[in-house]
Design a protein around this motif. Structure first.
Motif, mmCIF file in Angstrom:
data_model
loop_
_atom_site.group_PDB
_atom_site.id
_atom_site.type_symbol
_atom_site.label_atom_id
_atom_site.label_comp_id
_atom_site.label_asym_id
_atom_site.label_seq_id
_atom_site.Cartn_x
_atom_site.Cartn_y
_atom_site.Cartn_z
ATOM 1 N N ASP A 48 0.823 -1.206 0.000
ATOM 2 C CA ASP A 48 0.000 0.000 0.000
ATOM 3 C C ASP A 48 0.856 1.255 0.000
ATOM 4 O O ASP A 48 0.447 2.302 -0.507
ATOM 5 C CB ASP A 48 -0.926 0.018 1.216
ATOM 6 C CG ASP A 48 -1.914 -1.134 1.205
ATOM 7 O OD1 ASP A 48 -2.467 -1.420 0.133
ATOM 8 O OD2 ASP A 48 -2.112 -1.760 2.267
ATOM 9 N N THR A 49 2.038 1.172 0.605
ATOM 10 C CA THR A 49 2.981 2.288 0.627
ATOM 11 C C THR A 49 4.394 1.744 0.483
ATOM 12 O O THR A 49 4.653 0.567 0.731
ATOM 13 C CB THR A 49 2.894 3.082 1.956
ATOM 14 O OG1 THR A 49 3.161 2.197 3.053
ATOM 15 C CG2 THR A 49 1.502 3.692 2.131
ATOM 16 N N THR A 62 8.540 1.893 -1.541
ATOM 17 C CA THR A 62 9.246 1.942 -2.814
ATOM 18 C C THR A 62 9.540 0.523 -3.287
ATOM 19 O O THR A 62 10.061 -0.298 -2.532
ATOM 20 C CB THR A 62 10.575 2.713 -2.680
ATOM 21 O OG1 THR A 62 10.296 4.056 -2.267
ATOM 22 C CG2 THR A 62 11.331 2.735 -4.000
ATOM 23 N N ASN A 64 3.141 13.525 -0.866
ATOM 24 C CA ASN A 64 3.312 12.107 -1.155
ATOM 25 C C ASN A 64 3.764 11.914 -2.589
ATOM 26 O O ASN A 64 3.838 12.875 -3.371
ATOM 27 C CB ASN A 64 2.002 11.344 -0.911
ATOM 28 C CG ASN A 64 0.935 11.702 -1.931
ATOM 29 O OD1 ASN A 64 0.833 12.841 -2.386
ATOM 30 N ND2 ASN A 64 0.117 10.733 -2.287
ATOM 31 N N ARG A 85 3.323 9.073 -5.983
ATOM 32 C CA ARG A 85 2.704 7.875 -6.547
ATOM 33 C C ARG A 85 3.249 7.642 -7.946
ATOM 34 O O ARG A 85 3.378 8.579 -8.737
ATOM 35 C CB ARG A 85 1.186 8.023 -6.652
ATOM 36 C CG ARG A 85 0.462 8.437 -5.417
ATOM 37 C CD ARG A 85 0.414 7.381 -4.345
ATOM 38 N NE ARG A 85 -0.306 6.172 -4.737
ATOM 39 C CZ ARG A 85 -0.684 5.234 -3.866
ATOM 40 N NH1 ARG A 85 -0.423 5.383 -2.563
ATOM 41 N NH2 ARG A 85 -1.318 4.157 -4.273
ATOM 42 N N LYS A 105 -5.425 8.126 8.643
ATOM 43 C CA LYS A 105 -4.449 7.040 8.551
ATOM 44 C C LYS A 105 -4.398 6.198 9.820
ATOM 45 O O LYS A 105 -3.887 5.070 9.800
ATOM 46 C CB LYS A 105 -3.059 7.606 8.254
ATOM 47 C CG LYS A 105 -2.899 8.144 6.837
ATOM 48 C CD LYS A 105 -1.476 8.617 6.603
ATOM 49 C CE LYS A 105 -1.276 9.074 5.164
ATOM 50 N NZ LYS A 105 0.125 9.501 4.897
ATOM 51 N N ASN A 130 -4.614 5.825 2.966
ATOM 52 C CA ASN A 130 -3.283 5.480 2.474
ATOM 53 C C ASN A 130 -3.257 5.353 0.953
ATOM 54 O O ASN A 130 -2.266 5.703 0.306
ATOM 55 C CB ASN A 130 -2.793 4.184 3.112
ATOM 56 C CG ASN A 130 -2.137 4.417 4.464
ATOM 57 O OD1 ASN A 130 -1.354 5.347 4.630
ATOM 58 N ND2 ASN A 130 -2.477 3.601 5.444
ATOM 59 N N LYS A 131 -4.354 4.863 0.374
ATOM 60 C CA LYS A 131 -4.420 4.768 -1.087
ATOM 61 C C LYS A 131 -4.348 6.144 -1.729
ATOM 62 O O LYS A 131 -3.718 6.330 -2.769
ATOM 63 C CB LYS A 131 -5.713 4.064 -1.514
ATOM 64 C CG LYS A 131 -5.627 2.553 -1.491
ATOM 65 C CD LYS A 131 -6.889 1.952 -2.109
ATOM 66 C CE LYS A 131 -6.775 0.441 -2.193
ATOM 67 N NZ LYS A 131 -7.975 -0.165 -2.831
ATOM 68 N N GLY A 148 -0.959 8.114 0.649
ATOM 69 C CA GLY A 148 0.302 7.433 0.903
ATOM 70 C C GLY A 148 1.214 7.490 -0.314
ATOM 71 O O GLY A 148 0.798 7.842 -1.417
ATOM 72 N N SER A 149 2.473 7.141 -0.123
ATOM 73 C CA SER A 149 3.440 7.091 -1.219
ATOM 74 C C SER A 149 3.681 5.645 -1.628
ATOM 75 O O SER A 149 3.955 4.793 -0.781
ATOM 76 C CB SER A 149 4.767 7.731 -0.798
ATOM 77 O OG SER A 149 4.626 9.120 -0.593
ATOM 78 N N LEU A 150 3.574 5.370 -2.915
ATOM 79 C CA LEU A 150 3.844 4.039 -3.458
ATOM 80 C C LEU A 150 4.426 4.217 -4.846
ATOM 81 O O LEU A 150 3.742 4.695 -5.752
ATOM 82 C CB LEU A 150 2.578 3.195 -3.517
ATOM 83 C CG LEU A 150 2.749 1.773 -4.081
ATOM 84 C CD1 LEU A 150 3.712 0.964 -3.222
ATOM 85 C CD2 LEU A 150 1.402 1.067 -4.192
#
Length: 287
Positions: free
Chosen positions: A106-107, A109, A178, A180, A243, A254-255, A258-260
């Protein structure tokens, strides 16, 4: 000229690719589409096609126990059966649309050393298909796996559409820093053209040449729609609180905030020549 069979009708990615290839690459591609719903594809000859591009699958559905078997049939068993037929009938390249969901993250790298650990039936079924498809490879038959992040663009479905609706209605949005990984549909289509031309047979991670900040995307969507939008840190405590609320609220927060990301070095295939659009041009205008 490349002869391409798209397996899966009415697919956003499949239809977008066909339109892009015809409009931007003229007579370089001969493209046909096969509906996979009624089983008639089993009687169709794949002989003479250079590429089978498989886009059929179950996406954008709420996962329920009764759908587990359907995920396995459509997202795992079907692509493997299609690839087996393609191999028997001398197709050179099979391209499978997989997903970032195979990592189950979900988050964070994702880099080349990140081990896929899917959490959803969708992700699990895609990963199982990948593994079975790779077993079919030999010197004459190559399998390319494409794991894009969220794909967006005109006419798309899924989470981007929800974000677009929000951006066109609300006047305020939190200013969260964030990142993405995302992929504009036209850049994906150009990537696929390069992949077919190259005949590649590995796992690919196409993405935009820049990470996307959710607040920037909302600002750009609102701007393109002529809708006034104030991005403010005053709302950030609500995100912080969201969160920390267990259950669906924290997952959704988080979607969105958050950062992904995929590490950018993973996406430099074809010298990044498909990464043509920046965020603002991909939403508000074309290059």
């Amino acid at each position: 000229m490349k002869s391409v069979l798209i397996t899966g009708a009415n697919s956003y990615i499949g239809e977008s690719f066909e339109r892009w290839a015809r409009e931007r690459h003229g007579g370089e591609y001969e493209i046909e589409t096969q509906d996979m719903l009624d089983g008639s594809w089993r009687q169709r000859s794949f002989t003479g096609y250079d590429v089978v591009f498989h886009v059929a699958g179950i996406v954008h559905r709420k996962e329920r126990p009764e759908l587990k078997e359907l995920y396995e049939q459509v997202n795992t068993a079907l692509p493997v059966e299609v690839a087996q037929k393609a191999k028997r009938e001398k197709v050179k390249q099979f391209i499978f649309m997989s997903s970032m969901s195979v990592y189950g993250m979900d988050t964070g790298t994702i880099d080349r050393n990140t081990v896929p650990k899917p959490k959803t039936w969708y992700g699990k079924s895609k990963l199982r298909a990948e593994k079975e498809l790779k077993k079919l490879e030999d010197l004459e038959f190559g399998v390319a796996i494409v794991r894009p992040p969220m794909v967006y663009g005109e006419g798309c479905k899924g989470n981007y559409v929800t974000l677009e609706k929000i951006a066109k209605k609300i006047p305020l949005f939190p200013d969260i820093k964030n990142e993405r990984s995302m992929l504009y549909i036209e850049d994906l289509c150009e990537f696929l053209c390069l992949l077919m031309g190259d005949g590649g047979r590995k796992v690919y991670f196409p993405q935009n040449r820049e990470y996307v900040r959710t607040s920037d995307m909302v600002r750009v969507i609102a701007k393109g729609a002529g809708h006034p939008m104030l991005i403010s840190k005053l709302w950030n405590p609500l995100v912080w609180l969201g969160k920390r609320i267990p259950g669906k609220i924290s997952v959704l927060t988080n979607k969105v905030f958050g950062s992904l990301v995929y590490e950018q070095e993973m996406s430099k295939d074809f010298d990044g020549n498909y990464q043509r659009n920046r965020l603002e041009t991909s939403i508000c205008g074309r290059n």
